[in-house]
Enzyme design. Sequence first.
Site, PDB file in Angstrom:
ATOM      1  N   HIS A  88      -1.126  36.774 -11.433  1.00  0.00           N
ATOM      2  CA  HIS A  88      -1.912  36.382 -10.263  1.00  0.00           C
ATOM      3  C   HIS A  88      -2.008  34.870 -10.117  1.00  0.00           C
ATOM      4  O   HIS A  88      -2.179  34.356  -9.015  1.00  0.00           O
ATOM      5  CB  HIS A  88      -3.326  36.958 -10.355  1.00  0.00           C
ATOM      6  CG  HIS A  88      -3.369  38.457 -10.394  1.00  0.00           C
ATOM      7  ND1 HIS A  88      -2.922  39.240  -9.351  1.00  0.00           N
ATOM      8  CD2 HIS A  88      -3.800  39.315 -11.356  1.00  0.00           C
ATOM      9  CE1 HIS A  88      -3.091  40.522  -9.664  1.00  0.00           C
ATOM     10  NE2 HIS A  88      -3.603  40.594 -10.867  1.00  0.00           N
ATOM     11  N   HIS A 115      -7.488  27.325 -13.751  1.00  0.00           N
ATOM     12  CA  HIS A 115      -6.404  28.032 -13.064  1.00  0.00           C
ATOM     13  C   HIS A 115      -6.192  27.426 -11.691  1.00  0.00           C
ATOM     14  O   HIS A 115      -6.984  26.605 -11.222  1.00  0.00           O
ATOM     15  CB  HIS A 115      -6.671  29.540 -12.984  1.00  0.00           C
ATOM     16  CG  HIS A 115      -7.872  29.906 -12.164  1.00  0.00           C
ATOM     17  ND1 HIS A 115      -9.091  30.237 -12.719  1.00  0.00           N
ATOM     18  CD2 HIS A 115      -8.049  29.983 -10.824  1.00  0.00           C
ATOM     19  CE1 HIS A 115      -9.956  30.499 -11.755  1.00  0.00           C
ATOM     20  NE2 HIS A 115      -9.344  30.359 -10.597  1.00  0.00           N
ATOM     21  N   HIS A 117      -4.573  27.746  -7.463  1.00  0.00           N
ATOM     22  CA  HIS A 117      -4.229  28.512  -6.270  1.00  0.00           C
ATOM     23  C   HIS A 117      -3.327  27.625  -5.423  1.00  0.00           C
ATOM     24  O   HIS A 117      -3.650  26.460  -5.185  1.00  0.00           O
ATOM     25  CB  HIS A 117      -5.480  28.903  -5.486  1.00  0.00           C
ATOM     26  CG  HIS A 117      -6.438  29.739  -6.279  1.00  0.00           C
ATOM     27  ND1 HIS A 117      -6.400  31.125  -6.291  1.00  0.00           N
ATOM     28  CD2 HIS A 117      -7.464  29.392  -7.098  1.00  0.00           C
ATOM     29  CE1 HIS A 117      -7.357  31.591  -7.085  1.00  0.00           C
ATOM     30  NE2 HIS A 117      -8.016  30.551  -7.589  1.00  0.00           N
ATOM     31  N   HIS A 140      -9.361  25.302 -10.110  1.00  0.00           N
ATOM     32  CA  HIS A 140     -10.704  25.710 -10.488  1.00  0.00           C
ATOM     33  C   HIS A 140     -10.902  25.520 -11.985  1.00  0.00           C
ATOM     34  O   HIS A 140     -10.110  26.024 -12.785  1.00  0.00           O
ATOM     35  CB  HIS A 140     -10.947  27.184 -10.147  1.00  0.00           C
ATOM     36  CG  HIS A 140     -10.940  27.452  -8.673  1.00  0.00           C
ATOM     37  ND1 HIS A 140     -10.719  28.715  -8.138  1.00  0.00           N
ATOM     38  CD2 HIS A 140     -11.145  26.614  -7.619  1.00  0.00           C
ATOM     39  CE1 HIS A 140     -10.790  28.640  -6.815  1.00  0.00           C
ATOM     40  NE2 HIS A 140     -11.038  27.376  -6.483  1.00  0.00           N
ATOM     41  N   THR A 223     -13.405  34.439  -6.697  1.00  0.00           N
ATOM     42  CA  THR A 223     -12.502  34.631  -5.559  1.00  0.00           C
ATOM     43  C   THR A 223     -11.438  35.682  -5.838  1.00  0.00           C
ATOM     44  O   THR A 223     -10.491  35.832  -5.063  1.00  0.00           O
ATOM     45  CB  THR A 223     -11.833  33.303  -5.167  1.00  0.00           C
ATOM     46  OG1 THR A 223     -11.021  32.838  -6.242  1.00  0.00           O
ATOM     47  CG2 THR A 223     -12.878  32.252  -4.798  1.00  0.00           C
ATOM     48  N   THR A 224     -11.585  36.409  -6.938  1.00  0.00           N
ATOM     49  CA  THR A 224     -10.707  37.534  -7.262  1.00  0.00           C
ATOM     50  C   THR A 224     -11.597  38.704  -7.692  1.00  0.00           C
ATOM     51  O   THR A 224     -12.736  38.504  -8.119  1.00  0.00           O
ATOM     52  CB  THR A 224      -9.731  37.189  -8.399  1.00  0.00           C
ATOM     53  OG1 THR A 224     -10.480  36.794  -9.567  1.00  0.00           O
ATOM     54  CG2 THR A 224      -8.786  36.071  -8.000  1.00  0.00           C
TER      55      THR A 224
END
Length: 302
Positions: A88, A115, A117, A140, A223-224
């Site tokens: 992901h 992590h 995005h 993040h 957000t996941t």
Amino acid sequence: MMQILKLLAVLVYVLGMTWAADWCYKSQVSHNICKGPDEWKDIVPTCGSKNQSPVNIETKRVVINNLTPFSFQGYQHTFHSVITNNGHTVKVNVSDEAVISNAGLVGNYKAVEVHFHWGKNGGPGSEHTIDEEQYPMEMHIVHIKDKYNSVQEATKDPNGLAVLGFLYQESDTEDKKYGSIINALNIIKFPGNQTQLDSLSLAMLIPPLHNLTRYFRYKGSLTTPDCAEVVIWTVFENTIKLSKEQLKTFSSVWFKNGTALTETFRPVQPLNDRVIFYSGSHVASVSTALVISMLIITFYTV
């Protein structure tokens, strides 16, 4: 009979775990192998709740709060870590020596994970937007209250997590401090791959600490999935600059079905009745600067 019931319970548990893991981003939805963001609420109902993240930060509507600067402890400490492609995102485990406090937080929060995005080949990819502008990437840094031992444990607390969000912009030059992460992306191309990173510190990945006094703050969620609404969000106004090639390299890692892992962001969610606070006395955004420039041009033209 008891053995059969036990086996059925295990089967239901395993199927439930598989189903819960069957989420993905919109760009990976194909052949019904996973559910995209619009369907996350069908996997975990919390993802359809009222206080979800990310959000669009509308600068003319923020409330100036004069929040104090952060206290960053241990951010300069170097550590060795592993970077992982988990299917992901790419994730870096962090030494819990890095701690944040003040800035409206109650108590200390320790860093546990970093992590990212990103978009497609350096295109729009941030989760949060500012005045509807989407940036190429967002990082993040996930912190949990220092009394907890894991993110899972912290999600039981309504204020268990504090996440720092950093937006990226394209630059003409490379940021050499990102070299170890960029180089590792070609090694962790497939889901489940991981590799050791060279020695780094959190301070190496972000703007100078003294430049982090301007930020936006609101209460939101992960957000996941499971989208737990337990996050104190901070999104910094000062951006990080990477070259186009560096930004594009994040698109070289793969999703589990062999497709490129791109556009790894959840679309912005309704703000509803929440308020976004701003730490300073002046809100400067790209769109605001553009409006001011146009006004000046118009004035001199007239």
